[in-house]
Enzyme design. Structure first.
Site, PDB file in Angstrom:
ATOM      1  N   HIS A   1      66.978 -29.054  73.891  1.00  0.00           N
ATOM      2  CA  HIS A   1      68.438 -29.137  74.028  1.00  0.00           C
ATOM      3  C   HIS A   1      69.033 -27.798  74.455  1.00  0.00           C
ATOM      4  CE1 HIS A   1      69.149 -33.268  72.677  1.00  0.00           C
ATOM      5  NE2 HIS A   1      68.091 -33.084  71.913  1.00  0.00           N
TER       6      HIS A   1
ATOM      7  N   ASP B   1      63.034 -32.361  82.541  1.00  0.00           N
ATOM      8  CA  ASP B   1      61.972 -33.370  82.620  1.00  0.00           C
ATOM      9  C   ASP B   1      61.443 -33.566  84.049  1.00  0.00           C
ATOM     10  OD1 ASP B   1      62.675 -33.486  79.991  1.00  0.00           O
ATOM     11  OD2 ASP B   1      63.552 -35.477  80.058  1.00  0.00           O
TER      12      ASP B   1
END
Ligand code: GLA
Length: 383
Positions: A33, A169
């Site tokens: 995060h 990602d």
């Protein structure tokens, strides 16, 4: 194995010889995060991923076949819109990105298969986006550069799957390298390759097999709360763009400024960013013990400050952390389910699995899945 299956199914369905592509899922060693606050992350590609077979057809139709779900889906390139929650939305999103960049796409047939557990936080969606982006670009004779492809995949997931995600990602899926992690700076979108030498330890993921439904809305909420903190903090620190621009030494001052609901979230991002730098140093010096401590600290921060863990992940991480042959354990990825990442002594992996399996089953009635991973190469065309 997957290649042969995919080729055979493709041939049966579409009666053509396809081209094949592969994009891997990812793990993240540390830096959770932080990507959407222009922070640092340390992900790596894994051998599991998504395979795609593709060939152009002479129409404006896209015909998709999922080998894993044994499902078909078709749409017309002249008119399509997001289908949130459906696997085909990621392919549509990539078409949309390429078209917005000016490409006139031809229709195509595509078969999709994979060996990556869905919903386990290993970024099967980024792998699907990247693999289909490579495949669609190739049948249209386009060669998007790798960073552009990563941005398309990120945008596609934001617009077609409703997750306001960062770039980590797809970036890891594209740039992954064997036996290495990627130290990615999400501010200038550049990375260093960090060779990972784990000596007599290995990385084992434990899949909690749960995915709580609030995951996506909570993800978007957390991101929004970081943005709100930045807006508030700008009055005292006018030079900042994101939480990345703040050092942990400023935390006491930041605490005195932010609302008590916002502060712990900002604290997580700021401290996690510092942990990534420390982790890269520790790994560079072969200090696995300290790297393990940082994993444990990251879990505590994600669970207590950022509040993206859940009972199952907290249980798995704390059980693992108690074991003397585990150097570190933490939840990995967006949170609210999926996997923990564990650094386990290679000679003790059987004991590790046995203990975790028994205690987790006892507590939650679920048999967890153990996934040992090697750090592997990024996305590519296959022969
Ligand atoms: C998900 C997102 C990433 C990143 C992680 C948390 O995987 O897709 O962009 O924010 O969560 O680190």
């Amino acid at each position: 194995m997957m290649r042969t299956l995919l080729k055979t199914e493709f041939y049966k369905l579409f009666d053509q010889e396809p081209d094949l592509f592969f994009a891997p899922g990812r793990i993240n060693l540390i830096g959770e995060h932080t990507d959407y606050q222009e922070g640092l992350v340390l992900p790596a590609a894994i051998p599991h991923g998504i395979y795609i077979a593709i060939a152009p057809n002479d129409s404006s139709q896209v015909r998709l076949h999922s080998v894993d779900f044994q499902e078909e889906f078709a749409f017309d390139l002249n008119s399509f819109s997001p289908k949130v929650g459906h696997w085909a939305t990621y392919v549509m999103g990539m078409c949309s990105q390429l078209m917005q960049a000016g490409a006139k796409l031809r229709g195509f047939d595509m078969a999709i298969g994979g060996n990556i557990p869905v919903g386990a936080g290993l970024s099967s969606s980024a792998a699907l986006s990247v693999a289909s982006g490579l495949a669609i670009a190739s049948v249209n004779d386009l060669v998007p550069d790798k960073k552009t492809l990563a941005r398309y995949a990120q945008k596609s997931e934001q617009l077609f799957a409703g997750l306001n995600c960062g770039i980590m990602d797809p970036y890891a899926s594209i740039f992954g390298e064997s036996k290495s992690a990627i130290l990615l700076d999400c501010r200038d979108i550049n990375h260093d390759v960090i060779p990972i030498e784990l000596e007599d330890y290995q990385i084992i993921l434990v899949n909690s097999k749960v995915k709580h439904t609030l995951a996506e809305s909570a993800y978007n909420d957390r991101r929004a709360s970081c943005e709100e903190s930045v807006d508030v903090l700008k009055t005292s620190f006018p030079q900042i763009n994101t939480l990345r621009d703040l050092d942990p030494e400023l935390l006491p001052e930041i605490e005195s400024i932010l609302h008590p609901d916002l502060y712990p979230k900002a604290k997580h991002v700021i401290s996690e960013n510092a942990r990534v730098i420390q982790a890269a140093h520790a790994l560079g010096k072969g200090n696995l013990g300290y790297f393990g401590d940082l994993l444990n600290q990251s879990h505590k921060s994600l669970s207590e400050d950022y509040e993206v863990s859940c009972d199952e992940l907290d249980f798995l991480a704390s059980k693992a952390q108690e074991m003397e042959f585990v150097l570190g354990s933490r939840m990995m990825g967006g949170g609210f389910g999926g996997c923990t990442i564990n650094l386990v002594k290679s000679s003790e992996t059987i004991a590790f699995e046995k203990e975790i399996r028994a205690s987790y089953k006892d507590e939650f009635g679920i048999v967890p899945e153990f996934i040992p991973v090697e750090l592997s190469e990024g996305a590519k065309a296959l022969d």
